[in-house]
Design a protein around this motif. Sequence first.
Motif, PDB file in Angstrom:
ATOM      1  N   UNK A 128       0.804  -1.215   0.000  1.00  0.00           N
ATOM      2  CA  UNK A 128       0.000   0.000   0.000  1.00  0.00           C
ATOM      3  C   UNK A 128       0.835   1.263   0.000  1.00  0.00           C
ATOM      4  N   UNK A 129       1.723   1.402   0.977  1.00  0.00           N
ATOM      5  CA  UNK A 129       2.481   2.641   1.136  1.00  0.00           C
ATOM      6  C   UNK A 129       3.715   2.676   0.248  1.00  0.00           C
ATOM      7  N   UNK A 130       4.414   1.565   0.147  1.00  0.00           N
ATOM      8  CA  UNK A 130       5.652   1.552  -0.650  1.00  0.00           C
ATOM      9  C   UNK A 130       5.396   1.254  -2.122  1.00  0.00           C
ATOM     10  N   UNK A 131       4.222   0.738  -2.442  1.00  0.00           N
ATOM     11  CA  UNK A 131       3.882   0.484  -3.846  1.00  0.00           C
ATOM     12  C   UNK A 131       4.640  -0.693  -4.452  1.00  0.00           C
ATOM     13  N   UNK A 132       5.084  -1.625  -3.596  1.00  0.00           N
ATOM     14  CA  UNK A 132       5.771  -2.817  -4.114  1.00  0.00           C
ATOM     15  C   UNK A 132       4.716  -3.868  -4.456  1.00  0.00           C
ATOM     16  N   UNK A 133       4.797  -4.414  -5.652  1.00  0.00           N
ATOM     17  CA  UNK A 133       3.726  -5.326  -6.058  1.00  0.00           C
ATOM     18  C   UNK A 133       4.107  -6.793  -5.889  1.00  0.00           C
ATOM     19  N   UNK A 134       5.402  -7.106  -5.894  1.00  0.00           N
ATOM     20  CA  UNK A 134       5.802  -8.523  -5.822  1.00  0.00           C
ATOM     21  C   UNK A 134       6.573  -8.752  -4.521  1.00  0.00           C
ATOM     22  N   UNK A 135       5.923  -9.406  -3.577  1.00  0.00           N
ATOM     23  CA  UNK A 135       6.536  -9.647  -2.263  1.00  0.00           C
ATOM     24  C   UNK A 135       6.862 -11.129  -2.128  1.00  0.00           C
ATOM     25  N   UNK A 136       8.107 -11.411  -1.756  1.00  0.00           N
ATOM     26  CA  UNK A 136       8.606 -12.783  -1.793  1.00  0.00           C
ATOM     27  C   UNK A 136       9.116 -13.251  -0.437  1.00  0.00           C
ATOM     28  N   UNK A 137       8.999 -14.548  -0.205  1.00  0.00           N
ATOM     29  CA  UNK A 137       9.617 -15.202   0.951  1.00  0.00           C
ATOM     30  C   UNK A 137      10.456 -16.355   0.416  1.00  0.00           C
ATOM     31  N   UNK A 138      11.571 -16.660   1.052  1.00  0.00           N
ATOM     32  CA  UNK A 138      12.377 -17.838   0.677  1.00  0.00           C
ATOM     33  C   UNK A 138      12.408 -18.746   1.899  1.00  0.00           C
ATOM     34  N   UNK A 139      11.868 -19.933   1.745  1.00  0.00           N
ATOM     35  CA  UNK A 139      11.676 -20.803   2.916  1.00  0.00           C
ATOM     36  C   UNK A 139      12.125 -22.229   2.613  1.00  0.00           C
ATOM     37  N   UNK A 140      12.877 -22.809   3.536  1.00  0.00           N
ATOM     38  CA  UNK A 140      13.203 -24.238   3.459  1.00  0.00           C
ATOM     39  C   UNK A 140      11.897 -25.019   3.652  1.00  0.00           C
ATOM     40  N   UNK A 141      11.581 -25.936   2.741  1.00  0.00           N
ATOM     41  CA  UNK A 141      10.296 -26.641   2.855  1.00  0.00           C
ATOM     42  C   UNK A 141      10.161 -27.453   4.152  1.00  0.00           C
ATOM     43  N   UNK A 142      11.282 -27.761   4.802  1.00  0.00           N
ATOM     44  CA  UNK A 142      11.199 -28.501   6.067  1.00  0.00           C
ATOM     45  C   UNK A 142      10.821 -27.597   7.241  1.00  0.00           C
ATOM     46  N   UNK A 143      10.813 -26.291   7.031  1.00  0.00           N
ATOM     47  CA  UNK A 143      10.482 -25.343   8.106  1.00  0.00           C
ATOM     48  C   UNK A 143       8.959 -25.150   8.155  1.00  0.00           C
ATOM     49  N   UNK A 144       8.308 -26.145   8.776  1.00  0.00           N
ATOM     50  CA  UNK A 144       6.835 -26.179   8.780  1.00  0.00           C
ATOM     51  C   UNK A 144       6.219 -24.935   9.405  1.00  0.00           C
ATOM     52  N   UNK A 150       3.509 -18.374   6.170  1.00  0.00           N
ATOM     53  CA  UNK A 150       3.407 -17.855   4.804  1.00  0.00           C
ATOM     54  C   UNK A 150       2.012 -18.110   4.228  1.00  0.00           C
ATOM     55  N   UNK A 151       1.564 -19.353   4.371  1.00  0.00           N
ATOM     56  CA  UNK A 151       0.256 -19.720   3.801  1.00  0.00           C
ATOM     57  C   UNK A 151      -0.857 -18.915   4.465  1.00  0.00           C
ATOM     58  N   UNK A 152      -0.744 -18.815   5.777  1.00  0.00           N
ATOM     59  CA  UNK A 152      -1.784 -18.109   6.535  1.00  0.00           C
ATOM     60  C   UNK A 152      -1.887 -16.638   6.116  1.00  0.00           C
ATOM     61  N   UNK A 153      -0.770 -16.059   5.669  1.00  0.00           N
ATOM     62  CA  UNK A 153      -0.761 -14.633   5.304  1.00  0.00           C
ATOM     63  C   UNK A 153      -1.048 -14.408   3.827  1.00  0.00           C
ATOM     64  N   UNK A 154      -1.404 -15.449   3.106  1.00  0.00           N
ATOM     65  CA  UNK A 154      -1.791 -15.257   1.705  1.00  0.00           C
ATOM     66  C   UNK A 154      -0.666 -15.451   0.706  1.00  0.00           C
ATOM     67  N   UNK A 177       8.155 -18.148  -2.248  1.00  0.00           N
ATOM     68  CA  UNK A 177       6.720 -17.923  -2.051  1.00  0.00           C
ATOM     69  C   UNK A 177       6.419 -16.481  -2.439  1.00  0.00           C
ATOM     70  N   UNK A 178       5.222 -16.264  -2.970  1.00  0.00           N
ATOM     71  CA  UNK A 178       4.832 -14.910  -3.378  1.00  0.00           C
ATOM     72  C   UNK A 178       3.459 -14.572  -2.811  1.00  0.00           C
ATOM     73  N   UNK A 179       3.300 -13.318  -2.407  1.00  0.00           N
ATOM     74  CA  UNK A 179       1.995 -12.890  -1.879  1.00  0.00           C
ATOM     75  C   UNK A 179       0.990 -12.803  -3.025  1.00  0.00           C
ATOM     76  N   UNK A 180      -0.073 -13.595  -2.916  1.00  0.00           N
ATOM     77  CA  UNK A 180      -1.094 -13.514  -3.950  1.00  0.00           C
ATOM     78  C   UNK A 180      -2.346 -12.815  -3.445  1.00  0.00           C
ATOM     79  N   UNK A 181      -2.591 -12.895  -2.145  1.00  0.00           N
ATOM     80  CA  UNK A 181      -3.759 -12.192  -1.626  1.00  0.00           C
ATOM     81  C   UNK A 181      -3.457 -11.745  -0.213  1.00  0.00           C
TER      82      UNK A 181
END
Length: 203
Positions: A128-144, A150-154, A177-181
């Motif tokens: 909203x404020x910074x106007x960044x459209x593509x937000x990413x996370x890098x996560x080891x799949x074993x880090x449940x 990540x999933x809970x936040x969309x 991972x990328x924010x879709x919603x």
Amino acid sequence: MTTPGRLPYPITLPGDGITLREWRDEDLDELVAMLDEPDIARWTPMPSPFDLEAGVAYLKRARQGRLSGQRLQLAITLDGGKPLGEVLLFGVDAGLREAELGYLVGVHHRRRGLASAALSLLSGYARGTLGLSRLLLRIDPANTASTSVARRCGYRLTGEPPILQEGPYGPSSLDTWELVSAGGGSRKERLRNVAARRYGRRN
Ligand SMILES: CC(C)(COP(=O)(O)OP(=O)(O)OC[C@H]1O[C@@H](n2cnc3c(N)ncnc32)[C@H](O)[C@@H]1OP(=O)(O)O)[C@@H](O)C(=O)NCCC(=O)NCCS
């Protein structure tokens, strides 16, 4: 909103039950107690053991990153006081309008929704404020724990190839991972979360 060349400093972000604020020198002891912990050593690039010297260097680097406007690095608090965790935004590519986020929460404060609240708050601010459209996370799949946040936040897994890295625990790979919603996923997922809480299932 325009994409920033330099990120704003200082900021305080009040949210739903939490406040994100700048790190302070007097947070040193709390910071060291929080970061000197096995899960943080396992899943983040923090030095281990994380001692006072590491803490001083960490706060110094955090301040430099903030003053130069390259990253957002904020303490997660309930009301602006004691730090309970940290959330970050870094690797900003103004051209692509993308950035990466990261988070951690002190071991005594986990499973209370703090990471989810902090990630949602900072993601909303970044879009909203910074106007960044593509937000990413890098996560080891074993880090449940982290993939659940990540999933809970969309955020959703992208099809990007895993990023391979060597660490003290051997080779590992990070998924992107990328924010879709914004706002905690689909209705079906929210219902599944309610069911999980009711029946005690942890996924
Ligand atoms: C990952 C981390 C930040 C989660 O923090 P948190 O504040 O406990 O997360 P939340 O309370 O917001 O959890 C959200 C959901 O994630 C899931 N979750 C959290 N911790 C979990 C765990 N240990 N195992 C399985 N699921 C977990 C749950 O579904 C939880 O909701 P619920 O407890 O209501 O069922 C924390 O465990 C941590 O700091 N780990 C070490 C550092 C790290 O891994 N950082 C991320 C690097 S990519």
